[in-house]
Design an enzyme around this catalytic site. Structure first.
Site, PDB file in Angstrom:
ATOM      1  N   GLY A 245       0.806  -1.213   0.000  1.00 21.28           N
ATOM      2  CA  GLY A 245       0.000   0.000   0.000  1.00 21.28           C
ATOM      3  C   GLY A 245       0.839   1.263   0.000  1.00 21.28           C
ATOM      4  N   SER A 246       0.290   2.313   0.505  1.00 19.75           N
ATOM      5  CA  SER A 246       0.922   3.626   0.440  1.00 19.75           C
ATOM      6  C   SER A 246       2.066   3.821   1.423  1.00 19.75           C
ATOM      7  CB  SER A 246      -0.132   4.713   0.662  1.00 19.75           C
ATOM      8  OG  SER A 246      -1.017   4.748  -0.424  1.00 19.75           O
ATOM      9  N   VAL A 247       2.286   2.909   2.331  1.00 19.17           N
ATOM     10  CA  VAL A 247       3.359   3.079   3.302  1.00 19.17           C
ATOM     11  C   VAL A 247       4.727   3.105   2.614  1.00 19.17           C
ATOM     12  CG1 VAL A 247       3.697   0.646   3.898  1.00 19.17           C
ATOM     13  CG2 VAL A 247       4.090   2.408   5.615  1.00 19.17           C
ATOM     14  N   ALA A 248       4.843   2.504   1.435  1.00 19.02           N
ATOM     15  CA  ALA A 248       6.117   2.513   0.706  1.00 19.02           C
ATOM     16  C   ALA A 248       6.553   3.943   0.382  1.00 19.02           C
ATOM     17  CB  ALA A 248       6.013   1.685  -0.574  1.00 19.02           C
ATOM     18  N   LYS A 249       5.607   4.822   0.120  1.00 20.38           N
ATOM     19  CA  LYS A 249       5.952   6.213  -0.177  1.00 20.38           C
ATOM     20  C   LYS A 249       6.599   6.881   1.033  1.00 20.38           C
ATOM     21  CE  LYS A 249       1.888   6.303  -2.742  1.00 20.38           C
ATOM     22  NZ  LYS A 249       0.534   6.710  -2.593  1.00 20.38           N
TER      23      LYS A 249
END
Length: 123
Positions: free
Chosen positions: A77-81
């Site tokens: 999900g968006s945690v990689a950003k």
């Protein structure tokens, strides 16, 4: 969704396993971080030109107590950003890259890497 095993196999320079001393350090750090996380389970992986390491911690399903395994598929999900942004800011602070540098300075094989900093992200 891509098969994670095929993605890792296709990664240039990634083969074999990391040295045992590196694995011990990674495992220790991952275990310590997982103990403070508010997650029932986690799959952790590191891929470098020196080798690959993956490990699973905790439960995939707290209700059934099914353990997390490294062959499971999980969306990051968006945690990689957040992770990527933090790493880039740390590297910039250390003078290892500039925030306005073209991505090709760091990753020459990246598609459309030469030119402006945003050449790889068409608008």
């Amino acid at each position: 969704m891509a098969d994670p095993a095929n993605v890792v196999k296709a990664a240039p320079g990634a083969s074999g396993t990391l040295p045992k001393s590196v694995v011990a350090t990674l495992d220790s750090g991952a275990k310590a971080a997982f103990e403070t996380a508010a997650a029932p389970g986690a799959i952790v992986g590191v891929r470098t030109p020196q080798g690959i390491w993956t490990a699973a911690y905790g439960l995939a399903d707290p209700t059934t107590k099914a353990p997390m395994t490294t062959d499971m598929h999980a969306r990051i999900g968006s945690v990689a950003k957040t992770f990527t942004g933090t790493l880039l800011l740390q590297l910039a602070e250390e003078g290892k890259l500039g925030l306005d540098d073209p991505i090709g300075n760091t990753i020459p094989a990246f598609p459309m890497a030469s030119g402006s900093p945003c050449a790889c992200w068409p608008i």
